[in-house]
Design a protein around this motif. Structure first.
Motif, PDB file in Angstrom:
ATOM      1  N   GLY A   1      69.021  25.102  55.096  1.00 58.41           N
ATOM      2  CA  GLY A   1      68.866  24.550  53.892  1.00 58.41           C
ATOM      3  C   GLY A   1      67.435  24.035  53.377  1.00 58.41           C
ATOM      4  N   ILE A   2      66.621  24.036  54.553  1.00 58.84           N
ATOM      5  CA  ILE A   2      65.280  23.278  54.382  1.00 58.84           C
ATOM      6  C   ILE A   2      64.519  24.063  53.257  1.00 58.84           C
ATOM      7  N   GLY A   3      63.703  23.190  52.252  1.00 56.16           N
ATOM      8  CA  GLY A   3      62.946  24.015  51.415  1.00 56.16           C
ATOM      9  C   GLY A   3      61.831  24.719  51.627  1.00 56.16           C
ATOM     10  N   VAL A   4      61.760  25.858  50.840  1.00 56.50           N
ATOM     11  CA  VAL A   4      60.466  26.765  51.089  1.00 56.50           C
ATOM     12  C   VAL A   4      59.129  25.781  51.103  1.00 56.50           C
ATOM     13  N   ASP A   5      58.917  25.031  50.207  1.00 56.01           N
ATOM     14  CA  ASP A   5      57.964  24.162  49.987  1.00 56.01           C
ATOM     15  C   ASP A   5      57.663  23.473  51.397  1.00 56.01           C
ATOM     16  N   ALA A   6      58.763  22.785  52.126  1.00 55.58           N
ATOM     17  CA  ALA A   6      58.504  22.250  53.299  1.00 55.58           C
ATOM     18  C   ALA A   6      58.224  23.262  54.470  1.00 55.58           C
TER      19      ALA A   6
ATOM     20  N   GLN B   1      66.641  20.404  60.650  1.00 56.71           N
ATOM     21  CA  GLN B   1      67.141  19.972  59.280  1.00 56.71           C
ATOM     22  C   GLN B   1      68.030  20.877  58.706  1.00 56.71           C
TER      23      GLN B   1
ATOM     24  N   ARG C   1      52.535  30.558  49.651  1.00 59.63           N
ATOM     25  CA  ARG C   1      53.596  31.003  49.285  1.00 59.63           C
ATOM     26  C   ARG C   1      53.466  32.455  49.566  1.00 59.63           C
TER      27      ARG C   1
ATOM     28  N   THR D   1      64.499  24.511  60.893  1.00 63.81           N
ATOM     29  CA  THR D   1      65.691  24.608  60.463  1.00 63.81           C
ATOM     30  C   THR D   1      66.583  24.240  61.634  1.00 63.81           C
TER      31      THR D   1
ATOM     32  N   LYS E   1      62.274  33.690  51.753  1.00 64.55           N
ATOM     33  CA  LYS E   1      63.096  32.635  52.970  1.00 64.55           C
ATOM     34  C   LYS E   1      64.203  33.419  53.584  1.00 64.55           C
TER      35      LYS E   1
END
Length: 191
Positions: free
Chosen positions: A27-32, A24, A41, A21, A51
């Motif tokens: 807004g960084i994606g959960v998958d990343a 990036q 998960r 964070t 998140k």
């Protein structure tokens, strides 16, 4: 032979969120985040509820670390409140002058999270209240005529310094901020 224990899923998620964070954005994606942490998960939901909870907890950890850095910077500067306040501005100026400085994680989070009820906002507000209190204490100790207002001004200066460092490379925010901080401090003395 010694073996070091690998941090658990909660710690790995926090570490991944702190790093990703910052570089990036929130807004960084959960998958990343999950990939960087090397967790399933399910761990995200078990430890943080999702998140939003992870972001808020990561910010709590970061604010605690940064508050300690502020306190350490001031302590290392000695007992003179003016010197202590300027030491903070000088340190932030050095950080913001780094060519790779991505900006202030708290300001970025506040701007990126449009939901005013997001739990991260209370964390960043609490952080700024703490910094404000640290600054007020120094302004009171120096005998500033308006310590609360001067602390407000210094917080605005800090936000501006960090934003300029991230968005306007080469703008010399350190030098400009130092001079403005001196003005804020000195304008309330002897009044």
């Amino acid at each position: 032979m010694t073996t070091s224990a690998k941090p658990g899923p909660r710690e790995r998620l926090l570490l991944a969120a702190q790093e990703l964070t910052y570089t990036q954005g929130v807004g960084i994606g959960v998958d990343a985040l999950l990939k960087a942490a090397g967790v399933a998960r399910r761990s995200l939901y078990e430890h943080f509820g999702g998140k939003d909870g992870l972001i808020a907890e990561m910010l709590r950890r970061s604010t605690a670390e940064d508050e300690e850095r502020y306190r350490a910077t001031m302590a290392e500067a000695g007992d003179d409140p003016r010197v202590r306040l300027l030491a903070v501005v000088d340190r932030l100026g050095r950080i913001a002058s780094d060519a790779d400085f991505p900006g202030c994680r708290y300001l970025a989070a506040d701007l990126a999270l449009s939901d005013r009820d997001h739990p991260a906002h209370e964390v960043t507000r609490a952080y700024r209240r703490t910094l404000h209190g640290l600054f007020v204490d120094e302004f009171v100790a120096i005998g500033h005529a308006r310590p609360e207002f001067a602390a407000d001004q210094l917080l605005i200066l800090v936000d501006g310094l960090l934003a300029a460092g991230a968005t306007r490379p080469g703008s010399r925010p350190a030098a400009a901020s130092r001079e403005l901080a001196e003005h804020i401090i000195d304008s309330g003395l002897g009044a």
